[in-house]
Design a protein around this motif. Structure first.
Motif, PDB file in Angstrom:
ATOM      1  N   ARG A 111       0.802  -1.219   0.000  1.00  0.00           N
ATOM      2  CA  ARG A 111       0.000   0.000   0.000  1.00  0.00           C
ATOM      3  C   ARG A 111       0.838   1.274   0.000  1.00  0.00           C
ATOM      4  O   ARG A 111       0.287   2.369  -0.042  1.00  0.00           O
ATOM      5  CB  ARG A 111      -0.906  -0.004   1.219  1.00  0.00           C
ATOM      6  CG  ARG A 111      -1.902  -1.130   1.165  1.00  0.00           C
ATOM      7  CD  ARG A 111      -2.887  -1.034   2.312  1.00  0.00           C
ATOM      8  NE  ARG A 111      -3.513  -2.328   2.458  1.00  0.00           N
ATOM      9  CZ  ARG A 111      -3.566  -2.992   3.584  1.00  0.00           C
ATOM     10  NH1 ARG A 111      -3.059  -2.491   4.679  1.00  0.00           N
ATOM     11  NH2 ARG A 111      -4.150  -4.160   3.627  1.00  0.00           N
ATOM     12  N   GLY A 112       2.151   1.145   0.121  1.00  0.00           N
ATOM     13  CA  GLY A 112       3.009   2.321   0.101  1.00  0.00           C
ATOM     14  C   GLY A 112       3.062   3.076   1.414  1.00  0.00           C
ATOM     15  O   GLY A 112       3.386   4.253   1.446  1.00  0.00           O
ATOM     16  N   LYS A 113       2.763   2.359   2.505  1.00  0.00           N
ATOM     17  CA  LYS A 113       2.849   2.993   3.819  1.00  0.00           C
ATOM     18  C   LYS A 113       3.334   1.958   4.832  1.00  0.00           C
ATOM     19  O   LYS A 113       3.213   0.751   4.604  1.00  0.00           O
ATOM     20  CB  LYS A 113       1.512   3.579   4.237  1.00  0.00           C
ATOM     21  CG  LYS A 113       0.389   2.587   4.363  1.00  0.00           C
ATOM     22  CD  LYS A 113      -0.909   3.272   4.738  1.00  0.00           C
ATOM     23  CE  LYS A 113      -1.993   2.231   4.984  1.00  0.00           C
ATOM     24  NZ  LYS A 113      -3.215   2.831   5.474  1.00  0.00           N
ATOM     25  N   PRO A 114       3.890   2.428   5.951  1.00  0.00           N
ATOM     26  CA  PRO A 114       4.378   1.488   6.969  1.00  0.00           C
ATOM     27  C   PRO A 114       3.262   0.632   7.549  1.00  0.00           C
ATOM     28  O   PRO A 114       2.114   1.062   7.644  1.00  0.00           O
ATOM     29  CB  PRO A 114       4.969   2.399   8.046  1.00  0.00           C
ATOM     30  CG  PRO A 114       5.273   3.667   7.345  1.00  0.00           C
ATOM     31  CD  PRO A 114       4.212   3.802   6.281  1.00  0.00           C
ATOM     32  N   GLY A 115       3.614  -0.554   7.946  1.00  0.00           N
ATOM     33  CA  GLY A 115       2.648  -1.464   8.547  1.00  0.00           C
ATOM     34  C   GLY A 115       2.483  -1.242  10.036  1.00  0.00           C
ATOM     35  O   GLY A 115       1.641  -1.861  10.665  1.00  0.00           O
ATOM     36  N   MET A 116       3.294  -0.379  10.615  1.00  0.00           N
ATOM     37  CA  MET A 116       3.201  -0.091  12.044  1.00  0.00           C
ATOM     38  C   MET A 116       2.749   1.345  12.243  1.00  0.00           C
ATOM     39  O   MET A 116       2.847   2.156  11.332  1.00  0.00           O
ATOM     40  CB  MET A 116       4.552  -0.325  12.716  1.00  0.00           C
ATOM     41  CG  MET A 116       5.634   0.623  12.225  1.00  0.00           C
ATOM     42  SD  MET A 116       7.132   0.451  13.162  1.00  0.00           S
ATOM     43  CE  MET A 116       8.191  -0.241  11.929  1.00  0.00           C
ATOM     44  N   SER A 117       2.288   1.652  13.423  1.00  0.00           N
ATOM     45  CA  SER A 117       1.863   3.017  13.699  1.00  0.00           C
ATOM     46  C   SER A 117       3.035   3.849  14.217  1.00  0.00           C
ATOM     47  O   SER A 117       4.009   3.311  14.742  1.00  0.00           O
ATOM     48  CB  SER A 117       0.705   3.035  14.696  1.00  0.00           C
ATOM     49  OG  SER A 117       1.103   2.412  15.897  1.00  0.00           O
TER      50      SER A 117
END
Length: 134
Positions: A111-117
Motif C-alpha cells: 500500500r506504500g505505507k508502513p505497517g506499524m503506527s
C-alpha cells in the motif's frame, strides 16, 4: 509522499550507490528485506532476490571483505526512523517494483505505507545488523 526521487529525499538517497560494490549489494538486500517486512502489504519476491544475489555474486563476498561491506551497508541505516520508512514505503515500487530503478522485481509493492503506527516517543526504527561472516 511520492516515489519520485526528485521530490522524495529518502528514495534519492537510496538510489545513490555506495563506493564499495559489495556494500552496495548488501545494502540493497537489507533494504528490500526491511521494506518487505515493515511496509503494509509488501512482500519479497524470493526468485528475483535469488537472481539478484546470483548476479551480484553475493555468495562470493567472504571474510574481511564481507565484514567491511556489512559495516558500510549497516552504516547507511544508522539513523533510520519512521519518516525514512514512510518515504521508502511510498517509493518501494520505484526502487524494487517490476520496473525497479535500484533492483527490478525484488518487491511486490503493498500500500506504500508502513505497517506499524507512528510512536512519537520513539520514532527510530531499529533494523537488525547484517550478520557477520567468518
Amino acid at each position: 509522499m511520492t516515489n519520485d526521487p526528485a521530490t522524495n529525499h529518502y528514495v534519492a538517497q537510496a538510489m545513490k550507490p555506495l563506493d564499495n560494490p559489495d556494500a552496495q549489494t548488501l545494502r540493497v538486500v537489507k533494504l528490500a528485506n526491511s521494506l518487505a517486512t515493515l511496509c503494509s502489504g509488501a512482500s519479497l519476491n524470493k526468485k528475483a532476490l535469488y537472481a539478484y544475489m546470483t548476479e551480484t555474486r553475493f555468495a562470493e563476498i567472504m571474510g574481511k571483505a564481507y565484514n567491511e561491506a556489512a559495516f558500510l551497508a549497516d552504516s547507511s541505516f544508522r539513523y533510520f526512523d519512521y519518516r525514512a520508512l514512510a518515504h521508502l514505503c511510498a517509493g518501494s515500487a520505484y526502487l524494487f517494483g517490476p520496473d525497479g530503478h535500484l533492483a527490478q522485481g525484488l518487491l511486490k509493492p503493498g500500500r506504500g505505507k508502513p505497517g506499524m503506527s507512528y510512536d512519537p516517543g520513539n520514532p527510530l526504527v531499529i533494523l537488525p545488523p547484517i550478520a557477520r561472516k567468518s
